[in-house]
Design a protein around this motif. Structure first.
Motif, PDB file in Angstrom:
ATOM      1  N   LEU A 261       1.434   4.751  -5.523  1.00 44.10           N
ATOM      2  CA  LEU A 261       0.311   5.275  -5.506  1.00 44.10           C
ATOM      3  C   LEU A 261      -0.423   5.811  -4.786  1.00 44.10           C
ATOM      4  O   LEU A 261      -0.788   4.783  -3.762  1.00 44.10           O
ATOM      5  N   TRP A 262      -0.573   7.234  -4.832  1.00 47.18           N
ATOM      6  CA  TRP A 262      -1.645   8.149  -3.347  1.00 47.18           C
ATOM      7  C   TRP A 262      -2.565   7.966  -3.300  1.00 47.18           C
ATOM      8  O   TRP A 262      -3.352   8.785  -4.770  1.00 47.18           O
ATOM      9  N   HIS A 263      -3.563   8.720  -2.554  1.00 46.33           N
ATOM     10  CA  HIS A 263      -4.391   9.554  -2.390  1.00 46.33           C
ATOM     11  C   HIS A 263      -4.423  10.954  -1.911  1.00 46.33           C
ATOM     12  O   HIS A 263      -3.094  10.491  -0.600  1.00 46.33           O
ATOM     13  N   LEU A 264      -4.639  12.018  -2.421  1.00 51.83           N
ATOM     14  CA  LEU A 264      -4.159  13.236  -2.283  1.00 51.83           C
ATOM     15  C   LEU A 264      -4.709  12.952  -0.492  1.00 51.83           C
ATOM     16  O   LEU A 264      -4.029  13.579  -0.016  1.00 51.83           O
ATOM     17  N   GLU A 265      -5.977  12.799  -0.730  1.00 54.73           N
ATOM     18  CA  GLU A 265      -6.387  13.019   0.752  1.00 54.73           C
ATOM     19  C   GLU A 265      -5.417  11.481   2.012  1.00 54.73           C
ATOM     20  O   GLU A 265      -6.099  11.514   3.142  1.00 54.73           O
ATOM     21  N   ILE A 266      -4.958  10.814   1.610  1.00 52.89           N
ATOM     22  CA  ILE A 266      -5.337   9.477   2.904  1.00 52.89           C
ATOM     23  C   ILE A 266      -3.356   9.846   2.564  1.00 52.89           C
ATOM     24  O   ILE A 266      -2.619   9.530   1.240  1.00 52.89           O
ATOM     25  N   THR A 267      -3.332  10.048   4.091  1.00 56.05           N
ATOM     26  CA  THR A 267      -1.878  10.070   3.574  1.00 56.05           C
ATOM     27  C   THR A 267      -0.684   8.833   5.059  1.00 56.05           C
ATOM     28  O   THR A 267       0.254   8.157   5.123  1.00 56.05           O
ATOM     29  N   ASP A 268      -1.935   7.546   5.634  1.00 59.42           N
ATOM     30  CA  ASP A 268      -1.703   6.450   6.319  1.00 59.42           C
ATOM     31  C   ASP A 268      -1.605   5.300   5.234  1.00 59.42           C
ATOM     32  O   ASP A 268      -1.106   3.690   5.803  1.00 59.42           O
ATOM     33  N   ARG A 269      -1.738   5.357   3.796  1.00 60.45           N
ATOM     34  CA  ARG A 269      -1.251   4.108   3.278  1.00 60.45           C
ATOM     35  C   ARG A 269      -1.189   4.863   1.681  1.00 60.45           C
ATOM     36  O   ARG A 269      -1.530   5.612   1.401  1.00 60.45           O
ATOM     37  N   SER A 270      -0.556   3.450   0.876  1.00 59.20           N
ATOM     38  CA  SER A 270      -0.110   4.004  -0.180  1.00 59.20           C
ATOM     39  C   SER A 270      -0.368   2.700  -0.869  1.00 59.20           C
ATOM     40  O   SER A 270      -0.123   1.613   0.157  1.00 59.20           O
ATOM     41  N   PHE A 271      -0.738   2.904  -2.096  1.00 54.18           N
ATOM     42  CA  PHE A 271      -0.298   1.343  -2.812  1.00 54.18           C
ATOM     43  C   PHE A 271       1.051   0.876  -3.999  1.00 54.18           C
ATOM     44  O   PHE A 271       1.403   2.350  -4.106  1.00 54.18           O
ATOM     45  N   ASN A 272       1.245   0.276  -3.221  1.00 59.20           N
ATOM     46  CA  ASN A 272       2.898  -0.207  -3.984  1.00 59.20           C
ATOM     47  C   ASN A 272       2.105  -0.829  -5.863  1.00 59.20           C
ATOM     48  O   ASN A 272       1.742  -1.759  -5.556  1.00 59.20           O
ATOM     49  N   ILE A 273       2.805  -0.404  -7.313  1.00 50.47           N
ATOM     50  CA  ILE A 273       1.908   0.015  -7.996  1.00 50.47           C
ATOM     51  C   ILE A 273       2.873  -0.884  -8.635  1.00 50.47           C
ATOM     52  O   ILE A 273       3.370  -1.807  -9.801  1.00 50.47           O
ATOM     53  N   VAL A 274       4.359  -0.548  -8.317  1.00 45.98           N
ATOM     54  CA  VAL A 274       5.502  -1.465  -8.777  1.00 45.98           C
ATOM     55  C   VAL A 274       6.418  -1.274  -8.148  1.00 45.98           C
ATOM     56  O   VAL A 274       7.313  -0.752  -7.152  1.00 45.98           O
ATOM     57  N   ASP A 275       7.054  -2.963  -8.131  1.00 41.99           N
ATOM     58  CA  ASP A 275       8.528  -3.178  -7.293  1.00 41.99           C
ATOM     59  C   ASP A 275       9.130  -4.121  -8.479  1.00 41.99           C
ATOM     60  O   ASP A 275       8.843  -5.471  -8.198  1.00 41.99           O
ATOM     61  N   ILE A 276      10.468  -3.591  -8.607  1.00 35.86           N
ATOM     62  CA  ILE A 276      11.276  -4.308  -9.040  1.00 35.86           C
ATOM     63  C   ILE A 276      12.368  -4.958  -7.958  1.00 35.86           C
ATOM     64  O   ILE A 276      13.305  -5.512  -8.723  1.00 35.86           O
ATOM     65  N   LYS A 277      12.342  -4.346  -6.956  1.00 35.98           N
ATOM     66  CA  LYS A 277      13.580  -5.181  -5.811  1.00 35.98           C
ATOM     67  C   LYS A 277      13.698  -6.514  -6.348  1.00 35.98           C
ATOM     68  O   LYS A 277      12.469  -7.400  -5.771  1.00 35.98           O
ATOM     69  N   PRO A 278      14.572  -7.090  -6.397  1.00 34.38           N
ATOM     70  CA  PRO A 278      14.979  -8.894  -6.764  1.00 34.38           C
ATOM     71  C   PRO A 278      14.656  -9.347  -5.400  1.00 34.38           C
ATOM     72  O   PRO A 278      14.792  -9.016  -4.531  1.00 34.38           O
ATOM     73  N   ALA A 279      14.236 -10.787  -5.609  1.00 32.34           N
ATOM     74  CA  ALA A 279      14.492 -11.729  -3.897  1.00 32.34           C
ATOM     75  C   ALA A 279      15.964 -11.503  -3.366  1.00 32.34           C
ATOM     76  O   ALA A 279      16.325 -11.168  -2.371  1.00 32.34           O
ATOM     77  N   ASN A 280      16.790 -11.599  -4.103  1.00 30.59           N
ATOM     78  CA  ASN A 280      18.056 -11.085  -3.891  1.00 30.59           C
ATOM     79  C   ASN A 280      18.701 -10.317  -4.543  1.00 30.59           C
ATOM     80  O   ASN A 280      19.160 -10.300  -5.644  1.00 30.59           O
ATOM     81  N   MET A 281      19.432  -9.418  -3.436  1.00 27.15           N
ATOM     82  CA  MET A 281      19.708  -8.001  -3.742  1.00 27.15           C
ATOM     83  C   MET A 281      21.120  -8.183  -4.943  1.00 27.15           C
ATOM     84  O   MET A 281      21.635  -6.547  -5.775  1.00 27.15           O
ATOM     85  N   GLU A 282      21.377  -9.554  -4.598  1.00 28.78           N
ATOM     86  CA  GLU A 282      22.653  -9.580  -5.129  1.00 28.78           C
ATOM     87  C   GLU A 282      22.340  -9.568  -6.435  1.00 28.78           C
ATOM     88  O   GLU A 282      23.077  -9.585  -7.950  1.00 28.78           O
ATOM     89  N   GLU A 283      21.573  -9.688  -7.658  1.00 29.04           N
ATOM     90  CA  GLU A 283      20.866  -9.685  -8.982  1.00 29.04           C
ATOM     91  C   GLU A 283      20.217  -7.882  -9.249  1.00 29.04           C
ATOM     92  O   GLU A 283      20.106  -7.995 -10.607  1.00 29.04           O
ATOM     93  N   LEU A 284      20.544  -7.527  -8.582  1.00 28.36           N
ATOM     94  CA  LEU A 284      20.245  -5.874  -8.958  1.00 28.36           C
ATOM     95  C   LEU A 284      21.089  -4.999  -9.964  1.00 28.36           C
ATOM     96  O   LEU A 284      22.126  -4.890 -10.061  1.00 28.36           O
ATOM     97  N   THR A 285      20.684  -4.674 -11.321  1.00 26.59           N
ATOM     98  CA  THR A 285      20.874  -4.629 -12.048  1.00 26.59           C
ATOM     99  C   THR A 285      20.574  -3.495 -12.730  1.00 26.59           C
ATOM    100  O   THR A 285      21.409  -2.721 -14.392  1.00 26.59           O
TER     101      THR A 285
END
Lengths: 456, 335
Positions: free
Chosen positions: A211-235
């Motif tokens: 999630l970004w603010h249109l005025e701020i380019t050097d930061r964004s909030f991560n609101i969803v992360d579905i990356k598994p701890a072990n990439m082997e489990e990525l489906t």
């Protein structure tokens, strides 16, 4: 009025009514040899419909503007003519991973207009840019320190002061990058969506949503992360995401497994836990090796009302009521005749094509693309559907488009095309519907077709 | 696929087969499996494969090779189906059956982690996904973060060395990494046997052939595992090899692991083919066999000719390291 027109349009298919879709314009080269860079990768009308933006694989953005209807010929809608062209993204090189970053524009989203200038967001795989498109039709004349050529005047020769005067000049449309939102995505960005608060927007890649603010380019909030701890489990990966049109705290994202998750940003900073989970139970009788692949959602779009959302998977379009998670309220088959061809389509990679879908302004009709330069429109009220073709052959001015049909049985009727004759290299992945009028833009490889209804 | 106006024959694969136990279904399954394998490998050869595509293909492969209990979810349960799949599983463990079902069963078992692993490994000695040992070993490695070419070369060499001396386990097998081992079933088989019987050996890079595969050919590596691979690769550094100064490479030394490896691989085969050195020969053959599961067919033939060479390779291990390193450096400097 819109709905009435559309109903008539659909009725017109069966013959008898005057309202029909007709060709308006086509933009792009006619050459058989299509340059890769010219392939259109995204199409988007702005909020008023006056501007139509396209992005291509070469990283360029072309904006068309709707010209006012001619007073002499009021029965014709105005045409769209080129308003501005600029290079949005350049190819880049990631030195750390030794990978080239494509300049292809994945998505363009307009911001609501707040002043004379227009703003849009364009994104490639890694970087999002905010562009300001402004008009300049006046120039200052009579500078004190420089003469007409722009050369600096000798200060000793200046004997009097004058105030520069604004003189009219030929209209010049300038596009300038105002913000660059970079380095926030490890994976390929597939979606951007402007929030209804007009201050923030979200960007989604295969595994994360920021999630970004249109005025701020050097930061964004991560609101969803579905990356598994072990990439082997990525489906499962994220395939599309969109903000709710009215509720600035709600957004949805779709996955490669055919599921849609609706999240409420008020619930938690990290929206890994969904508020609603939309998934249709699989029909066991139609199960095949490719069931998962064809269930992968390629596009998700909220209706303008915000009550419904539409998802596009490989063979169908589904309309979901946000209040009901266990199944869609409507399902439209786009090209069911391809179900028996899935093996071949898997072999030639067509099964991985990502088709988009769009609503009309009143949410009474939906449109999506198919192969052979066919595109399909469905009227939600009458349940009628129509298949049209974007082709140069039917590109005579104001020529009415003839409905097309694909024959699935053994007998092929006249004017029907058999499944085996379909050209799978001619695919309509990107379409857009004017927010107010019955004007549609259809991207067919390197050509942009504009169709409109015939006003009588 | 379908050009306009071109007539097509009725494709048997296109016929919708509803009988899961029918031979047509089985042939379609095998066809889809081989196509998926091919696709996956080609996808990984791209500089940056599409994650969505890779995941979908991997899931399809996984689904094709599910054991019968899970597969029954896909089709209507039938007694004959159960028996068919039970027989299939049995045959996997009894002998090396050169067909896609076997190939599917053997490495793909690691896709689904422990439950399936246990299920499949009741009779199999080689393939497990106990990543713990491997993690510990990795953890004990030098955490040299120097992204120099020397580190890359050292790790490659130690990985090559460890084909003989590595652990008998296929250590942290990623679901997609395991597909690399499908390239040569019998040569893998013989190598696995060697792993099982050998004790001790080179202290570093215990991943065995898997590391050989992944370090020698990035083509076989899924890019979305890059993060892990990077760290693993640079942890796998034999300090004794690092003592040899590679500084003469200048510009190249500043480049990060993967491209350096790829360049190394580019250079190695031509030089090693002209060399009569046994190490070079075996390296060459290993490299040749690595991307070959694109040519994977259900019927796999005789044992690879590289097995005798790998035997000879095994016998001349650590003593050759220094010489080979210098030899490699000469090649790189010359080119």
């Amino acid at each position: 009025m819109q709905q009435k027109l559309l109903n008539e349009a659909m009725a017109g298919v069966a013959g008898g009514n005057d309202f029909q879709w007709c060709f308006s314009q086509v933009k792009g080269a006619i050459d058989e040899d299509v340059a890769e860079a010219d392939i259109i990768s995204t199409v988007e009308f702005n909020y008023s419909g006056d501007l139509l933006a396209t992005g291509d694989k070469g990283g360029r953005v072309v904006i068309f503007q709707h010209e006012q209807e001619s007073k002499n010929r009021p029965h014709l809608r105005g045409e769209y003519n080129v308003y501005s062209t600029f290079q949005s993204h350049e190819p880049e090189f990631d030195y750390l991973k030794s990978l080239e970053i494509e300049e292809k524009i994945n998505k363009i989203r307009w911001l609501p207009q707040q002043n004379a200038a227009h703003f849009l967001l364009s994104t490639n795989d890694k970087t999002i840019k905010l562009w300001k498109i402004s008009e300049r039709d006046k120039r200052a004349d009579g500078y004190n320190l420089k003469d007409e050529d722009g050369r600096l005047r000798d200060p000793f020769r200046i004997t009097s002061l004058r105030v520069p005067v604004l003189m009219p000049m030929d209209l010049m449309v300038e596009a300038s990058p105002r913000r660059i939102f970079a380095n926030a995505h490890t994976y390929h960005i597939n979606s951007i969506s402007v929030n209804s608060d007009h201050e923030t927007y979200l960007s989604a890649d295969d595994l994360r949503i920021n999630l970004w603010h249109l005025e701020i380019t050097d930061r964004s909030f991560n609101i969803v992360d579905i990356k598994p701890a072990n990439m082997e489990e990525l489906t499962e990966v994220i395939t599309a995401a969109e903000c709710h049109p009215h509720q600035c705290n709600v957004f949805v994202y779709s996955s490669s497994k055919g599921t849609i998750r609706l999240c409420d940003m008020r619930a938690a900073a990290l929206c890994d836990r969904h508020s609603k989970f939309f998934e249709e139970p699989e029909d066991p009788s139609s199960r095949s090796f490719f069931s998962e692949i064809i269930s992968s959602i390629s596009d998700v779009k909220f209706s303008h009302s915000g009550r419904y959302m539409m998802t596009r998977d490989y063979l169908s379009v589904k309309v979901w009521d946000l209040n009901m998670e266990n199944r869609p309220v409507e399902t439209y088959q786009v090209h069911e005749y391809l179900r028996s061809k899935l093996c071949s389509l898997y072999e030639n990679d067509c099964i991985f094509d990502k088709f988009e879908c769009c609503w009309n302004g009143s949410d009474s009709a939906i449109m999506t693309g198919s192969y052979n330069n066919f595109f399909r429109m469905f009227d939600r009220n009458t349940r009628r559907d129509i298949t049209l073709e974007a082709s140069r052959e039917s590109s005579k001015p104001r020529a009415t488009l003839k409905p097309r049909k694909v024959s699935t049985g053994g007998k092929r009727k006249k004017d029907e095309i058999s499944v085996d004759s379909l050209d799978f290299n001619k695919k309509i992945l990107h379409t857009a519907w004017h927010p107010k009028d019955n004007v549609i833009a259809v991207a067919a490889t390197n050509n942009l077709y504009i169709f409109q209804d015939k006003i009588n | 696929m379908i050009l306009k106006g071109q007539k097509r024959k009725l494709d048997p694969e296109d016929v919708e087969v509803s009988e899961p136990s029918s031979p047509v279904w089985e042939s379609q399954r095998q066809f889809v499996f081989s196509v998926s394998l091919n696709k996956y490998q080609r996808g990984q050869e791209l500089p940056e494969p599409s994650l969505r595509r890779s995941v979908l293909i991997a899931n399809t492969l996984r689904q094709i090779t599910l054991p019968s209990a899970d597969r029954e979810e896909l089709q209507p349960p039938s007694g004959s189906l159960c028996r068919l799949h039970a027989k299939e599983r049995e045959s996997i463990f009894t002998e090396s059956k050169p067909n896609s079902v076997l190939m599917a069963g053997d490495p793909m078992c690691s896709l689904n982690g422990s439950p399936l692993t246990n299920c499949y490994h009741s009779g199999d000695s080689g393939v497990t996904t106990t990543g713990d040992d491997e993690d510990e070993d990795w953890g004990s490695m030098s955490t040299d973060s120097d992204f120099s070419l020397s580190a890359a070369i050292s790790s490659i060499l130690t990985a090559l060395d460890s084909t003989i001396d590595g652990s008998p386990q296929a250590a942290p097998r990623t679901p997609l990494r395991s597909l690399e081992n499908l390239s040569g079933p019998s040569e893998r088989g013989s190598a696995w046997v060697k792993h099982g019987t050998r004790a001790g050996g080179v202290s570093c890079a215990p991943q065995g052939e898997e590391t050989v595969q992944e370090s020698c050919a990035d083509v076989g590596k899924p890019s979305y595992l890059n993060d892990i691979m990077m760290e693993d690769l640079f942890q796998d550094v034999d300090s004794s090899l690092l003592e040899r100064d590679m500084g003469g490479l200048g510009i190249r030394s500043s480049r990060v692991g993967y491209p350096a490896e790829e360049e190394l691989i580019c250079y190695l085969p031509p030089s090693s083919s002209s060399s009569s050195h046994p190490f070079s020969l075996s390296l060459n053959s290993n490299l040749k066999c690595l991307p070959s599961f694109s040519s994977f067919s259900p019927l796999l033939s005789s044992p690879s000719p590289s097995s005798p060479e790998s035997a000879s390779f095994s016998s001349q291990n650590q003593a050759r390291d220094g010489f080979e390193l210098e030899h490699l450096m000469e090649i790189l400097v010359e080119s």
